[in-house]
Scaffold this active site. Structure first.
Site, PDB file in Angstrom:
ATOM      1  N   CYS A  80       0.810  -1.222   0.000  1.00 56.96           N
ATOM      2  CA  CYS A  80       0.000   0.000   0.000  1.00 56.96           C
ATOM      3  C   CYS A  80       0.844   1.273   0.000  1.00 56.96           C
ATOM      4  O   CYS A  80       0.640   2.167  -0.822  1.00 56.96           O
ATOM      5  CB  CYS A  80      -0.999  -0.003   1.150  1.00 56.96           C
ATOM      6  SG  CYS A  80      -0.278   0.094   2.818  1.00 56.96           S
ATOM      7  N   HIS A 132      -2.643   1.144   6.905  1.00 59.31           N
ATOM      8  CA  HIS A 132      -2.941   1.001   5.477  1.00 59.31           C
ATOM      9  C   HIS A 132      -3.235   2.374   4.890  1.00 59.31           C
ATOM     10  O   HIS A 132      -3.830   3.228   5.554  1.00 59.31           O
ATOM     11  CB  HIS A 132      -4.151   0.077   5.273  1.00 59.31           C
ATOM     12  CG  HIS A 132      -4.398  -0.252   3.844  1.00 59.31           C
ATOM     13  ND1 HIS A 132      -3.589  -1.111   3.130  1.00 59.31           N
ATOM     14  CD2 HIS A 132      -5.342   0.192   2.977  1.00 59.31           C
ATOM     15  CE1 HIS A 132      -4.036  -1.193   1.887  1.00 59.31           C
ATOM     16  NE2 HIS A 132      -5.109  -0.412   1.775  1.00 59.31           N
ATOM     17  N   HIS A 144      -5.842   1.654  -4.158  1.00 55.42           N
ATOM     18  CA  HIS A 144      -4.809   1.150  -3.243  1.00 55.42           C
ATOM     19  C   HIS A 144      -4.359  -0.240  -3.662  1.00 55.42           C
ATOM     20  O   HIS A 144      -4.954  -0.876  -4.528  1.00 55.42           O
ATOM     21  CB  HIS A 144      -5.349   1.131  -1.805  1.00 55.42           C
ATOM     22  CG  HIS A 144      -6.462   0.138  -1.600  1.00 55.42           C
ATOM     23  ND1 HIS A 144      -6.480  -0.740  -0.552  1.00 55.42           N
ATOM     24  CD2 HIS A 144      -7.598  -0.116  -2.305  1.00 55.42           C
ATOM     25  CE1 HIS A 144      -7.587  -1.490  -0.605  1.00 55.42           C
ATOM     26  NE2 HIS A 144      -8.273  -1.128  -1.661  1.00 55.42           N
TER      27      HIS A 144
END
Length: 182
Positions: A80, A132, A144
């Site tokens: 990510c 994240h 993402h």
């Protein structure tokens, strides 16, 4: 945009909204034009629009690239934060920190209602804040690199999984002191 120009714009906007005796809008435009600020403002707003459009368009070009823990390239895959870092470096020449929590610390906190395309959205997916990160693309969606076995994709922040884990939004400022290192 310089901090001086931002402060001037904020002061003018606040004064115009707060004081009923403030100069009418046409006088304000004339004053800004006389000082050469109107053309600078138009240029800045166009630059910001171009930057966010470029970020989102560039990010969309990586749809389908596989997730790879610690990955930071389309050739090997992205995690990510590696994805976000690569998009910002390629699009605007800023090299963000490597980890999601570091990216959160290096950027400006914004309210969720103020999200604009290109802003960063953070989630708690590993029982810790800012574990994240993705890039907001507009309309409540973000792009993402989600997890092992998955690929770069766009998802809706309103789905139960992401809504429950939303940690905050951040904006990468135009005056961020994170130069791209080659």
């Amino acid at each position: 945009m310089s901090k001086w120009l931002c402060a001037l714009l904020l002061a003018c906007t606040c004064a115009a909204q707060a004081a009923p005796q403030a100069a009418p809008p046409d006088e304000m435009d004339r004053l800004l034009a006389d000082k050469g600020l109107l053309s600078r403002l138009e240029g800045v707003s166009q630059t910001v629009a171009d930057r966010t459009t470029g970020l989102v368009v560039n990010a969309m070009g990586f749809l389908g690239v596989p997730y790879k823990r610690g990955g930071n390239s389309a050739e090997t895959g992205f995690d990510c934060s590696g994805f976000v870092r690569a998009i910002y470096e390629q699009t605007v020449g800023l090299l963000l920190p490597r980890r999601a929590d570091q990216q959160a610390a290096a950027t400006e906190v914004i309210d969720r209602k103020d999200l604009q395309p290109g802003d960063l959205v953070f989630f708690n997916t590993m029982r810790r804040n800012f574990s994240h990160v993705g890039i907001y693309v507009g309309d409540g969606k973000f792009i993402h690199s989600p997890r092992s076995g998955a690929q770069v994709r766009v998802e809706d922040m309103a789905t139960a999984y992401w809504a429950k884990r939303f940690n905050g939004a951040r904006r990468v400022g135009t005056d961020v002191d994170i130069p791209a290192a080659r």
